[in-house]
Motif scaffolding. Structure first.
Motif, PDB file in Angstrom:
ATOM      1  N   VAL A   9      66.636  77.217  31.777  1.00 16.42           N
ATOM      2  CA  VAL A   9      66.209  75.906  31.309  1.00 16.42           C
ATOM      3  C   VAL A   9      65.622  76.002  29.905  1.00 16.42           C
ATOM      4  O   VAL A   9      65.849  75.138  29.076  1.00 16.42           O
ATOM      5  N   GLU A  10      64.879  77.064  29.638  1.00 11.28           N
ATOM      6  CA  GLU A  10      64.248  77.193  28.334  1.00 11.28           C
ATOM      7  C   GLU A  10      65.279  77.435  27.233  1.00 11.28           C
ATOM      8  O   GLU A  10      65.120  76.966  26.118  1.00 11.28           O
ATOM      9  N   ASP A  11      66.329  78.208  27.510  1.00  8.07           N
ATOM     10  CA  ASP A  11      67.335  78.523  26.513  1.00  8.07           C
ATOM     11  C   ASP A  11      68.255  77.335  26.248  1.00  8.07           C
ATOM     12  O   ASP A  11      68.543  77.007  25.113  1.00  8.07           O
ATOM     13  N   GLU A  12      68.748  76.739  27.298  1.00  3.19           N
ATOM     14  CA  GLU A  12      69.625  75.579  27.203  1.00  3.19           C
ATOM     15  C   GLU A  12      69.617  74.863  28.543  1.00  3.19           C
ATOM     16  O   GLU A  12      69.291  75.449  29.561  1.00  3.19           O
ATOM     17  N   PRO A  13      69.982  73.583  28.554  1.00  2.85           N
ATOM     18  CA  PRO A  13      69.983  72.845  29.823  1.00  2.85           C
ATOM     19  C   PRO A  13      70.933  73.485  30.833  1.00  2.85           C
ATOM     20  O   PRO A  13      71.947  74.064  30.480  1.00  2.85           O
ATOM     21  N   LEU A  14      70.569  73.359  32.098  1.00  3.15           N
ATOM     22  CA  LEU A  14      71.327  73.918  33.196  1.00  3.15           C
ATOM     23  C   LEU A  14      72.062  72.783  33.903  1.00  3.15           C
ATOM     24  O   LEU A  14      71.432  71.823  34.354  1.00  3.15           O
ATOM     25  N   THR A  15      73.396  72.862  33.981  1.00  2.00           N
ATOM     26  CA  THR A  15      74.166  71.839  34.682  1.00  2.00           C
ATOM     27  C   THR A  15      73.901  71.954  36.182  1.00  2.00           C
ATOM     28  O   THR A  15      73.964  73.051  36.736  1.00  2.00           O
ATOM     29  N   VAL A  16      73.569  70.834  36.812  1.00  2.00           N
ATOM     30  CA  VAL A  16      73.261  70.808  38.238  1.00  2.00           C
ATOM     31  C   VAL A  16      74.007  69.659  38.900  1.00  2.00           C
ATOM     32  O   VAL A  16      74.420  68.702  38.245  1.00  2.00           O
ATOM     33  N   HIS A  17      74.175  69.767  40.215  1.00  2.00           N
ATOM     34  CA  HIS A  17      74.738  68.666  41.001  1.00  2.00           C
ATOM     35  C   HIS A  17      73.566  67.810  41.483  1.00  2.00           C
ATOM     36  O   HIS A  17      72.582  68.338  41.984  1.00  2.00           O
ATOM     37  N   VAL A  18      73.681  66.507  41.312  1.00  2.00           N
ATOM     38  CA  VAL A  18      72.610  65.587  41.686  1.00  2.00           C
ATOM     39  C   VAL A  18      73.138  64.576  42.695  1.00  2.00           C
ATOM     40  O   VAL A  18      74.200  63.981  42.488  1.00  2.00           O
ATOM     41  N   GLU A  19      72.421  64.401  43.797  1.00  2.00           N
ATOM     42  CA  GLU A  19      72.716  63.350  44.761  1.00  2.00           C
ATOM     43  C   GLU A  19      71.906  62.130  44.347  1.00  2.00           C
ATOM     44  O   GLU A  19      70.715  62.238  44.075  1.00  2.00           O
ATOM     45  N   CYS A  20      72.578  60.988  44.288  1.00  2.00           N
ATOM     46  CA  CYS A  20      71.927  59.783  43.775  1.00  2.00           C
ATOM     47  C   CYS A  20      71.959  58.651  44.782  1.00  2.00           C
ATOM     48  O   CYS A  20      72.770  58.632  45.703  1.00  2.00           O
ATOM     49  N   HIS A  21      71.084  57.711  44.532  1.00  2.00           N
ATOM     50  CA  HIS A  21      71.068  56.428  45.226  1.00  2.00           C
ATOM     51  C   HIS A  21      71.433  55.383  44.188  1.00  2.00           C
ATOM     52  O   HIS A  21      70.880  55.369  43.096  1.00  2.00           O
ATOM     53  N   ALA A  32      68.162  63.998  45.103  1.00  2.00           N
ATOM     54  CA  ALA A  32      68.137  65.434  45.416  1.00  2.00           C
ATOM     55  C   ALA A  32      68.983  66.164  44.379  1.00  2.00           C
ATOM     56  O   ALA A  32      69.886  65.580  43.787  1.00  2.00           O
ATOM     57  N   ILE A  33      68.656  67.439  44.176  1.00  2.00           N
ATOM     58  CA  ILE A  33      69.492  68.281  43.329  1.00  2.00           C
ATOM     59  C   ILE A  33      69.909  69.503  44.123  1.00  2.00           C
ATOM     60  O   ILE A  33      69.209  69.944  45.034  1.00  2.00           O
ATOM     61  N   LEU A  34      71.081  70.012  43.800  1.00  2.00           N
ATOM     62  CA  LEU A  34      71.564  71.257  44.373  1.00  2.00           C
ATOM     63  C   LEU A  34      71.468  72.298  43.274  1.00  2.00           C
ATOM     64  O   LEU A  34      72.094  72.162  42.219  1.00  2.00           O
ATOM     65  N   LEU A  35      70.658  73.314  43.516  1.00  2.00           N
ATOM     66  CA  LEU A  35      70.374  74.321  42.507  1.00  2.00           C
ATOM     67  C   LEU A  35      70.520  75.698  43.133  1.00  2.00           C
ATOM     68  O   LEU A  35      69.776  76.044  44.057  1.00  2.00           O
ATOM     69  N   HIS A  36      71.494  76.468  42.671  1.00  2.00           N
ATOM     70  CA  HIS A  36      71.746  77.820  43.183  1.00  2.00           C
ATOM     71  C   HIS A  36      71.907  77.799  44.706  1.00  2.00           C
ATOM     72  O   HIS A  36      71.326  78.624  45.407  1.00  2.00           O
ATOM     73  N   GLY A  37      72.654  76.828  45.225  1.00  2.00           N
ATOM     74  CA  GLY A  37      72.923  76.744  46.657  1.00  2.00           C
ATOM     75  C   GLY A  37      71.796  76.171  47.492  1.00  2.00           C
ATOM     76  O   GLY A  37      71.896  76.124  48.716  1.00  2.00           O
ATOM     77  N   ARG A  38      70.752  75.727  46.858  1.00  2.00           N
ATOM     78  CA  ARG A  38      69.593  75.177  47.585  1.00  2.00           C
ATOM     79  C   ARG A  38      69.468  73.691  47.288  1.00  2.00           C
ATOM     80  O   ARG A  38      69.522  73.279  46.136  1.00  2.00           O
ATOM     81  N   ARG A  39      69.281  72.878  48.334  1.00  2.00           N
ATOM     82  CA  ARG A  39      69.085  71.445  48.161  1.00  2.00           C
ATOM     83  C   ARG A  39      67.596  71.165  48.032  1.00  2.00           C
ATOM     84  O   ARG A  39      66.801  71.560  48.882  1.00  2.00           O
ATOM     85  N   ILE A  40      67.229  70.474  46.952  1.00  2.00           N
ATOM     86  CA  ILE A  40      65.832  70.138  46.696  1.00  2.00           C
ATOM     87  C   ILE A  40      65.714  68.621  46.708  1.00  2.00           C
ATOM     88  O   ILE A  40      66.305  67.933  45.863  1.00  2.00           O
ATOM     89  N   GLU A  41      64.981  68.101  47.691  1.00  2.00           N
ATOM     90  CA  GLU A  41      64.795  66.656  47.788  1.00  2.00           C
ATOM     91  C   GLU A  41      63.748  66.208  46.776  1.00  2.00           C
ATOM     92  O   GLU A  41      62.663  66.776  46.680  1.00  2.00           O
ATOM     93  N   LEU A  42      64.093  65.182  46.038  1.00  2.00           N
ATOM     94  CA  LEU A  42      63.184  64.598  45.052  1.00  2.00           C
ATOM     95  C   LEU A  42      62.513  63.393  45.689  1.00  2.00           C
ATOM     96  O   LEU A  42      63.184  62.443  46.086  1.00  2.00           O
ATOM     97  N   VAL A  43      61.197  63.442  45.812  1.00  2.00           N
ATOM     98  CA  VAL A  43      60.484  62.411  46.560  1.00  2.00           C
ATOM     99  C   VAL A  43      59.800  61.380  45.670  1.00  2.00           C
ATOM    100  O   VAL A  43      59.438  60.306  46.136  1.00  2.00           O
ATOM    101  N   THR A  44      59.600  61.718  44.391  1.00  2.00           N
ATOM    102  CA  THR A  44      58.882  60.811  43.497  1.00  2.00           C
ATOM    103  C   THR A  44      59.610  60.697  42.165  1.00  2.00           C
ATOM    104  O   THR A  44      59.945  61.710  41.554  1.00  2.00           O
TER     105      THR A  44
END
Length: 95
Positions: A9-21, A32-44
């Motif tokens: 992230v510090e060197d350049e932006p990282l392309t990620v898959h984002v689940e949207c509403h 939510a984002i999928l990052l390195h095979g892990r799903r991270i739910e975004l709550v706020t």
């Protein structure tokens, strides 16, 4: 998590898959984002703003980690441009 993001992230932006509403006007809001095979739910959604060629979303997960996501609407590409570790006292054991 920091080890997964180290140097990317510090060197350049990282392309990620984002689940949207899609809102009532069809605008996308990250849930939510999928990052390195892990799903991270975004709550706020902390903030969002428009730039000439991108939309930005400042979001947080349940542990308080903050993610700044940039959406390139023309290319339909999401990028993680910033990550900030949240309060360690809010973490579940083992995370």
């Amino acid at each position: 998590m920091e080890a997964l993001l180290e140097g990317s992230v510090e060197d350049e932006p990282l392309t990620v898959h984002v689940e949207c509403h899609a809102g009532y006007r069809g605008e996308q809001t990250p849930r939510a984002i999928l990052l390195h095979g892990r799903r991270i739910e975004l709550v706020t959604l902390l903030d969002q703003w428009l730039a000439p060629e991108h939309r930005y979303f400042k979001t947080a997960d349940a542990a308080g980690d903050i993610y700044l996501l940039r959406h390139d609407q023309a290319a339909d590409r999401w990028e993680l441009t910033m990550f900030q570790r949240g309060d360690p006292s809010r973490r579940e054991p083992g995370s």
